[in-house]
Design an enzyme around this catalytic site. Structure first.
Site, PDB file in Angstrom:
ATOM      1  N   LYS A  49       0.827  -1.214   0.000  1.00 17.64           N
ATOM      2  CA  LYS A  49       0.000   0.000   0.000  1.00 17.64           C
ATOM      3  C   LYS A  49       0.859   1.261   0.000  1.00 17.64           C
ATOM      4  O   LYS A  49       0.606   2.194  -0.777  1.00 17.64           O
ATOM      5  CB  LYS A  49      -0.910  -0.013   1.231  1.00 17.64           C
ATOM      6  CG  LYS A  49      -1.638   1.296   1.505  1.00 17.64           C
ATOM      7  CD  LYS A  49      -2.475   1.213   2.756  1.00 17.64           C
ATOM      8  CE  LYS A  49      -1.643   0.977   3.991  1.00 17.64           C
ATOM      9  NZ  LYS A  49      -0.747   2.118   4.311  1.00 17.64           N
ATOM     10  N   THR A  50       1.863   1.307   0.873  1.00 19.36           N
ATOM     11  CA  THR A  50       2.717   2.496   0.966  1.00 19.36           C
ATOM     12  C   THR A  50       3.460   2.726  -0.344  1.00 19.36           C
ATOM     13  O   THR A  50       3.608   3.866  -0.803  1.00 19.36           O
ATOM     14  CB  THR A  50       3.723   2.339   2.120  1.00 19.36           C
ATOM     15  OG1 THR A  50       3.005   2.193   3.349  1.00 19.36           O
ATOM     16  CG2 THR A  50       4.643   3.546   2.213  1.00 19.36           C
ATOM     17  N   ASP A 240      -4.442   8.026   3.015  1.00 18.73           N
ATOM     18  CA  ASP A 240      -3.952   6.726   3.461  1.00 18.73           C
ATOM     19  C   ASP A 240      -4.900   6.145   4.509  1.00 18.73           C
ATOM     20  O   ASP A 240      -5.564   6.890   5.237  1.00 18.73           O
ATOM     21  CB  ASP A 240      -2.553   6.908   4.059  1.00 18.73           C
ATOM     22  CG  ASP A 240      -1.873   5.592   4.378  1.00 18.73           C
ATOM     23  OD1 ASP A 240      -2.246   4.565   3.793  1.00 18.73           O
ATOM     24  OD2 ASP A 240      -0.954   5.587   5.228  1.00 18.73           O
ATOM     25  N   GLU A 241      -4.967   4.814   4.615  1.00 21.73           N
ATOM     26  CA  GLU A 241      -5.772   4.118   5.638  1.00 21.73           C
ATOM     27  C   GLU A 241      -7.213   4.648   5.678  1.00 21.73           C
ATOM     28  O   GLU A 241      -7.769   4.943   6.736  1.00 21.73           O
ATOM     29  CB  GLU A 241      -5.126   4.260   7.023  1.00 21.73           C
ATOM     30  CG  GLU A 241      -3.707   3.736   7.117  1.00 21.73           C
ATOM     31  CD  GLU A 241      -3.631   2.212   7.126  1.00 21.73           C
ATOM     32  OE1 GLU A 241      -4.661   1.554   6.900  1.00 21.73           O
ATOM     33  OE2 GLU A 241      -2.524   1.687   7.360  1.00 21.73           O
ATOM     34  N   GLN A 271      -9.641  -4.619   7.000  1.00 22.71           N
ATOM     35  CA  GLN A 271      -8.847  -4.262   8.162  1.00 22.71           C
ATOM     36  C   GLN A 271      -9.432  -3.059   8.898  1.00 22.71           C
ATOM     37  O   GLN A 271      -8.719  -2.340   9.597  1.00 22.71           O
ATOM     38  CB  GLN A 271      -7.402  -3.973   7.748  1.00 22.71           C
ATOM     39  CG  GLN A 271      -6.697  -5.183   7.166  1.00 22.71           C
ATOM     40  CD  GLN A 271      -5.221  -4.929   6.906  1.00 22.71           C
ATOM     41  OE1 GLN A 271      -4.411  -4.853   7.828  1.00 22.71           O
ATOM     42  NE2 GLN A 271      -4.858  -4.787   5.639  1.00 22.71           N
ATOM     43  N   ARG A 626      -0.798 -11.179   9.969  1.00 21.16           N
ATOM     44  CA  ARG A 626       0.472 -10.666  10.508  1.00 21.16           C
ATOM     45  C   ARG A 626       1.591 -11.689  10.330  1.00 21.16           C
ATOM     46  O   ARG A 626       2.772 -11.351  10.446  1.00 21.16           O
ATOM     47  CB  ARG A 626       0.358 -10.361  12.007  1.00 21.16           C
ATOM     48  CG  ARG A 626      -0.649  -9.307  12.445  1.00 21.16           C
ATOM     49  CD  ARG A 626      -0.553  -8.031  11.657  1.00 21.16           C
ATOM     50  NE  ARG A 626      -1.497  -8.049  10.550  1.00 21.16           N
ATOM     51  CZ  ARG A 626      -1.422  -7.224   9.503  1.00 21.16           C
ATOM     52  NH1 ARG A 626      -0.428  -6.359   9.417  1.00 21.16           N
ATOM     53  NH2 ARG A 626      -2.313  -7.273   8.528  1.00 21.16           N
TER      54      ARG A 626
END
Length: 680
Positions: A49-50, A240-241, A271, A626
């Protein structure tokens, strides 16, 4: 009629040498290279994503977009610094004019320029939490609210309550009814304090952190000319997010985007796990409806986990109805190891399994810092902390303080310590300091009265504490609470003998401490669960002296053998709540307490609310994703309770959301003892 004239800003003639198609996968490239407009990017866990956001900014700059026309909104300053740093490394353009930061920092930057339009000056102060508490305490005192019969919410609770109102747009009545039921009878007084707080902030030229968002939205809504300035400047907005945005942040984005600006929001609906602090998942799910014609891109190539873990994760989240359809695909090759499902006898056996397996993995070459134990709630880590300490395995905790170092655990143990050691001044002062109206001066006076009673130096506790303490002179606001404390102390030493540790803890919680929790902490329920777990732990002891000794040893070892602590040593297993683990990854992950009522949470099951249950399942999904190489799912089959004995545990319903062949069941047998290795 005015002549039209267009001002063209100089654009750097040098383009970067980025080969976008080579550097990005097909999904990332499609999003990064999309034309200006409205776009929603659903970026799955571990999908880069980043990288996508960073390259999107670089793409814009490489295609003659002025850096000053770009606004990048993030949830942490760290994320903003990381992305802008990567952009600077990628492109030769001057990026100093690009605005990047958290919603709050961007809001503050705008308000510094226009504060006068809202009745403030540009030199307004920003209140931190302590400043808020001081102001609210003064306002409560000034209103002379009668708190002698029942506790009024403390400043921390009021601040959290008011914050939820601002961030969700919900009424005071709705917030109190859903989150703070015990204060329903105080609604009128709470509203008076809230209005006084709003007026006081204006009078003192101060804003709290929520105001940085609320006031920015108010500025845009009330002054269209000011909004137009920023709409004309920020032609390209990136967020973002996005799944974590609340109502105020969503409104701020919509206003800045206006009718024509380019808007790209990046997030993962799977998420979205922060509704309890105001995040509104409807914003990401409803984006295509709010922005008709918006492009939707899905990035589902995962670079983190092996296929076996992703197969399980995909199957687990499919049970949710409210979601965008996607399946994560692994870029990594299989390791041939399925996630493990382990049922053990009880919580102690669960902790023993986790600790032993950590030791084995470490011996096989997995670094301690590449392993994590995840859980739904902080109190579920109690047995793990004890077992790791006993085995000399160093650990760090990201979900909060070590269990025995938490304030509420120390409060309860202080009452027990004083009952046992009646010369313990520190514990007495902490105990009496919990009472309303008892500050340092009042608690010291009470201690002096206790010394004068002569009971401090006697070998045994009083046959009946209330016969002695009820005659003490206490502050007027404390009278009723002091009386209840006296009766509680009577229960701790029936017939002059010490009650069992678990019984003591239960009496303290139900007698005096529950009211204190609810009035003092916005997470009172989770703290209560901590204390209930402490009571269950106390059931292993008959002697309160041994129990308190163990508490002292556990609170001082700090996860290191011999009570040592090395802050520079990074070789530690991570213990974390799943909420705190979001965005992180480890080679091996242990997900514990997969039991109905524990995960999913009991309050969610009682609420019978599908949206809450689906958020719990998203939390489960976050935990699964994770893990990079190995994943262990554990649960105890029985759970010892202080008064009811062993309770049979039912496996989490989430374990039924995927085919059984996606996991490997382990049959764990308990040997008589374990061989204690040398400490790590």
């Amino acid at each position: 009629m005015a002549r039209q004239y267009t001002l063209h800003r100089p654009i750097s003639s040098s383009a970067s040498t980025i080969d976008y198609e080579a550097d990005l996968n097909t999904e990332q490239y499609q999003a990064v290279s999309s034309p200006a407009g409205r776009a929603l990017v659903i970026a799955g866990a571990g999908s880069g994503k980043t990288r996508t956001l960073t390259y999107r900014v670089a793409w814009l700059l490489d295609h003659q977009v002025d850096a000053r026309e770009v606004l990048l909104l993030t949830f942490t300053n760290k994320a903003a610094r990381e992305m802008t740093g990567r952009v600077r490394d990628l492109v030769p353009h001057d990026t100093s004019a690009l605005w990047a930061g958290t919603f709050h920092s961007v809001g503050s930057r705008i308000l510094r320029r226009h504060a006068e339009d809202l009745g403030f000056t540009r030199s307004y102060s920003i209140l931190d939490r302590d400043d808020q508490k001081s102001m609210l305490n003064a306002l409560v005192s000034a209103r002379d609210i009668d708190t002698q019969q029942r506790r009024f919410p403390k400043a921390d609770v009021l601040a959290s309550l008011f914050s939820l109102m601002e961030n969700t747009g919900a009424s005071l009545e709705k917030i109190v009814a859903s989150r703070y039921e015990n204060f329903v009878s105080w609604i009128e007084e709470i509203e008076q304090v809230r209005l006084a707080y709003v007026a006081k902030k204006l009078a003192t030229n101060s804003m709290d952190f929520d105001d940085l968002l609320v006031m920015t939205v108010r500025l845009f809504e009330e002054l269209p000319d000011v909004l137009a300035i920023y709409q004309n400047r920020f032609r390209h907005i990136l967020v973002d997010e996005y799944q974590d945005t609340n109502a105020v942040q969503g409104r701020m984005i919509d206003l800045l985007a206006g009718k024509t600006n380019s808007l790209m929001v990046v997030g993962d609906d799977a998420q979205s796990i922060y509704s309890w602090r105001g995040a509104d998942m409807a914003l990401i799910l409803g984006f295509p409806r709010r922005y008709p014609g918006a492009r939707v891109f899905t990035i589902d190539t995962n670079y983190r986990s092996v296929p076996e873990i992703l197969d399980l994760s995909n199957a687990a989240i499919r049970a949710n109805r409210g979601r965008f359809e996607k399946d994560l695909h692994a870029s990594r090759a299989t390791l041939g190891v399925k996630p493990a499902l382990i049922a053990v006898e009880d919580p102690g056996s669960q902790a023993a399994f986790v600790a032993q397996r950590i030791q084995e993995l470490h011996e096989q070459g997995v670094a301690l810092e590449e392993m994590a134990v995840l859980y739904r709630a902080h109190f579920q880590s109690l047995e793990i902390q004890m077992e790791l300490t006993v085995r000399g395995i160093p650990f760090s905790i990201t979900s909060g303080l070590r269990f025995f170092e938490q304030a509420h655990i120390k409060d309860v143990s202080a009452i027990m310590r004083f009952v046992v050691n009646r010369r313990d001044e520190v514990s007495f002062l902490r105990m009496t300091g919990l009472l309303p109206g008892c500050g340092p001066v009042a608690t010291t006076k009470l201690w002096n009265q206790w010394l004068q009673s002569g009971w401090a130096t006697r070998e045994n506790p009083p046959p009946k504490w209330s016969d002695i303490l009820m005659h003490f002179k206490v502050p007027k606001k404390s009278v009723q609470h002091w009386q209840q404390l006296c009766f509680t102390l009577d229960e701790l030493t029936p017939d002059g003998e010490f009650a069992a540790p678990s019984a003591m803890i239960f009496s303290i919680l139900e007698g005096v401490y529950c009211d204190y929790l609810e009035a003092s902490f916005d997470n009172a329920e989770s703290r209560r669960e901590d204390i209930e777990r402490l009571s269950e732990y106390g059931a292993n002891f008959n002697d309160v002296l041994v129990f308190l000794e163990q508490l002292s040893l556990m609170s001082n070892t700090d996860g290191q053998p011999g009570g040592t602590r090395d802050e520079t040593d990074d070789a530690k297993v991570t213990l974390s709540s799943i909420h705190q683990a979001k965005g992180l990854e480890w080679k091996a992950v242990f997900l514990i307490w997969l039991v109905q009522g524990q995960f999913p949470n009991g309050r969610v099951l009682e609420a019978d609310d599908l949206s809450l249950l689906e958020e719990e399942r998203r939390l489960f999904y976050v935990a699964l994703t994770r893990a990079k190489d190995e994943l262990y799912l554990t649960y105890p089959m029985t759970h010892p309770k202080s008064y009811t004995g062993d309770v049979i545990c039912h496996p989490s319903a989430f374990l039924n959301d995927f085919p059984a062949d996606l996991v490997e069941e382990w049959d764990v047998e308990c040997a008589d003892s374990f061989s204690e290795d040398e400490p790590f």
